[in-house]
Design a protein around this motif. Structure first.
Motif, PDB file in Angstrom:
ATOM      1  N   VAL A 158      -2.377 -11.071 -12.230  1.00 40.88           N
ATOM      2  CA  VAL A 158      -2.784  -9.806 -12.856  1.00 40.88           C
ATOM      3  C   VAL A 158      -1.672  -8.780 -12.666  1.00 40.88           C
ATOM      4  O   VAL A 158      -0.823  -8.926 -11.783  1.00 40.88           O
ATOM      5  N   SER A 159      -1.707  -7.746 -13.483  1.00 39.17           N
ATOM      6  CA  SER A 159      -0.720  -6.679 -13.361  1.00 39.17           C
ATOM      7  C   SER A 159      -0.986  -5.860 -12.096  1.00 39.17           C
ATOM      8  O   SER A 159      -2.138  -5.525 -11.800  1.00 39.17           O
ATOM      9  N   PRO A 160       0.062  -5.507 -11.350  1.00 35.29           N
ATOM     10  CA  PRO A 160      -0.147  -4.659 -10.164  1.00 35.29           C
ATOM     11  C   PRO A 160      -0.719  -3.292 -10.512  1.00 35.29           C
ATOM     12  O   PRO A 160      -1.267  -2.605  -9.645  1.00 35.29           O
ATOM     13  N   SER A 161      -0.631  -2.906 -11.773  1.00 38.19           N
ATOM     14  CA  SER A 161      -1.150  -1.598 -12.188  1.00 38.19           C
ATOM     15  C   SER A 161      -2.666  -1.524 -12.131  1.00 38.19           C
ATOM     16  O   SER A 161      -3.231  -0.432 -12.170  1.00 38.19           O
ATOM     17  N   ILE A 162      -3.349  -2.668 -12.037  1.00 35.31           N
ATOM     18  CA  ILE A 162      -4.812  -2.652 -11.982  1.00 35.31           C
ATOM     19  C   ILE A 162      -5.329  -2.970 -10.575  1.00 35.31           C
ATOM     20  O   ILE A 162      -6.509  -3.289 -10.402  1.00 35.31           O
ATOM     21  N   VAL A 163      -4.456  -2.857  -9.589  1.00 39.09           N
ATOM     22  CA  VAL A 163      -4.845  -3.136  -8.204  1.00 39.09           C
ATOM     23  C   VAL A 163      -4.536  -1.931  -7.331  1.00 39.09           C
ATOM     24  O   VAL A 163      -3.395  -1.454  -7.292  1.00 39.09           O
ATOM     25  N   THR A 164      -5.548  -1.409  -6.653  1.00 39.98           N
ATOM     26  CA  THR A 164      -5.369  -0.386  -5.621  1.00 39.98           C
ATOM     27  C   THR A 164      -5.721  -1.012  -4.283  1.00 39.98           C
ATOM     28  O   THR A 164      -6.812  -1.567  -4.122  1.00 39.98           O
ATOM     29  N   ILE A 165      -4.796  -0.931  -3.345  1.00 40.68           N
ATOM     30  CA  ILE A 165      -5.027  -1.522  -2.033  1.00 40.68           C
ATOM     31  C   ILE A 165      -5.280  -0.415  -1.016  1.00 40.68           C
ATOM     32  O   ILE A 165      -4.480   0.519  -0.882  1.00 40.68           O
ATOM     33  N   ARG A 166      -6.408  -0.525  -0.315  1.00 42.10           N
ATOM     34  CA  ARG A 166      -6.787   0.468   0.678  1.00 42.10           C
ATOM     35  C   ARG A 166      -6.317   0.023   2.061  1.00 42.10           C
ATOM     36  O   ARG A 166      -6.643  -1.072   2.517  1.00 42.10           O
ATOM     37  N   LEU A 167      -5.548   0.902   2.690  1.00 43.39           N
ATOM     38  CA  LEU A 167      -4.968   0.608   4.007  1.00 43.39           C
ATOM     39  C   LEU A 167      -5.424   1.677   4.999  1.00 43.39           C
ATOM     40  O   LEU A 167      -4.820   2.747   5.099  1.00 43.39           O
ATOM     41  N   PRO A 168      -6.467   1.406   5.740  1.00 38.89           N
ATOM     42  CA  PRO A 168      -6.964   2.409   6.682  1.00 38.89           C
ATOM     43  C   PRO A 168      -6.237   2.393   8.020  1.00 38.89           C
ATOM     44  O   PRO A 168      -5.723   1.360   8.462  1.00 38.89           O
ATOM     45  N   HIS A 169      -6.189   3.552   8.652  1.00 40.15           N
ATOM     46  CA  HIS A 169      -5.896   3.608  10.083  1.00 40.15           C
ATOM     47  C   HIS A 169      -7.245   3.495  10.775  1.00 40.15           C
ATOM     48  O   HIS A 169      -8.122   4.331  10.579  1.00 40.15           O
ATOM     49  N   ILE A 170      -7.414   2.432  11.563  1.00 42.36           N
ATOM     50  CA  ILE A 170      -8.687   2.160  12.227  1.00 42.36           C
ATOM     51  C   ILE A 170      -8.517   2.463  13.716  1.00 42.36           C
ATOM     52  O   ILE A 170      -7.908   1.671  14.445  1.00 42.36           O
ATOM     53  N   PRO A 171      -9.021   3.596  14.182  1.00 42.95           N
ATOM     54  CA  PRO A 171      -8.823   3.970  15.588  1.00 42.95           C
ATOM     55  C   PRO A 171      -9.293   2.868  16.538  1.00 42.95           C
ATOM     56  O   PRO A 171     -10.372   2.306  16.394  1.00 42.95           O
ATOM     57  N   GLY A 172      -8.415   2.551  17.489  1.00 42.24           N
ATOM     58  CA  GLY A 172      -8.739   1.526  18.461  1.00 42.24           C
ATOM     59  C   GLY A 172      -8.348   0.122  18.044  1.00 42.24           C
ATOM     60  O   GLY A 172      -8.451  -0.817  18.843  1.00 42.24           O
ATOM     61  N   TYR A 173      -7.877  -0.024  16.778  1.00 36.37           N
ATOM     62  CA  TYR A 173      -7.544  -1.355  16.278  1.00 36.37           C
ATOM     63  C   TYR A 173      -6.135  -1.449  15.709  1.00 36.37           C
ATOM     64  O   TYR A 173      -5.457  -2.443  15.895  1.00 36.37           O
TER      65      TYR A 173
END
Length: 206
Positions: A158-173
């Motif tokens: 698929v085109s990267p334009s249709i993908v949003t990747i969520r990258l959280p800062h997870i406290p303690g991890y």
């Protein structure tokens, strides 16, 4: 057989990209995240209703004009919606073609689920947690091998334009260095749209 849901949320704006959207949230998830926001998706008593694809269509059809006018549509979430790929495909074949389809997923599912829905999906929102296997297992209780493999499959199909990747800062991890490493490996696959944010933990919220 009707599928268990934890809820349907109408008239969402700015949360899921363009237009007016409706979130259809399925019950069930393979992960056991320490800071899970939708714990009802794991509880036996967390089922709101059981619906099939036609039921969901009838429930959402009242907003047809909104979807068409704003280029909005349906967002499948949960829980893990890709576990219900058969129901999603059935819905997509029934709904008006103008409705856009989005998926909010951890991508930690068997490949056939992704392949089944791919022809219908206009946008993916993928919560990868962290690409480090040790961090991922510590936070979710399972490994991320499937996530890594499925990301590679998506990157080549698929085109990267249709993908949003969520990258959280997870406290303690994880920390900012961990997140930077995840970002680097994902960029190497060709992804370029990232949502970096902070988890609000129960202790911080209280």
């Amino acid at each position: 057989m009707k599928t268990p849901l934890i809820g349907i949320c109408r008239h969402r704006l700015t949360t899921d990209g363009e237009g007016v959207t409706t979130l259809v949230a399925f019950h069930g998830c393979p992960l056991r995240c320490k800071y899970c926001l939708n714990q009802q998706c794991l509880r036996a008593d967390g089922v709101w209703k059981r619906m099939d694809a036609l039921d969901i269509l009838n429930e959402t059809m009242s907003d047809d004009l909104y979807y068409r006018a704003t280029r909005g549509g349906i967002v499948f979430g949960g829980g893990e919606p890709l576990l219900r790929s058969e129901e999603i495909v059935c819905f997509c074949k029934l709904r008006p073609e103008e409705w856009r389809i989005s998926i909010e997923t951890s991508l930690n599912v068997e490949r056939h689920h992704i392949e089944a829905v791919a022809p219908f999906v206009h946008h993916y929102y993928i919560d990868v947690k962290d690409m480090n296997p040790t961090i991922y297992r510590s936070y979710t209780s399972i490994d991320n091998r499937r996530v890594a493999e499925n990301l590679q499959w998506l990157a080549s199909h698929v085109s990267p334009s249709i993908v949003t990747i969520r990258l959280p800062h997870i406290p303690g991890y994880n920390n900012e260095t961990d997140r930077a490493k995840s970002l680097q490996s994902l960029k190497a696959l060709g992804f370029r749209d990232f949502d970096c944010f902070e988890y609000i933990t129960p202790s911080a919220a209280g």
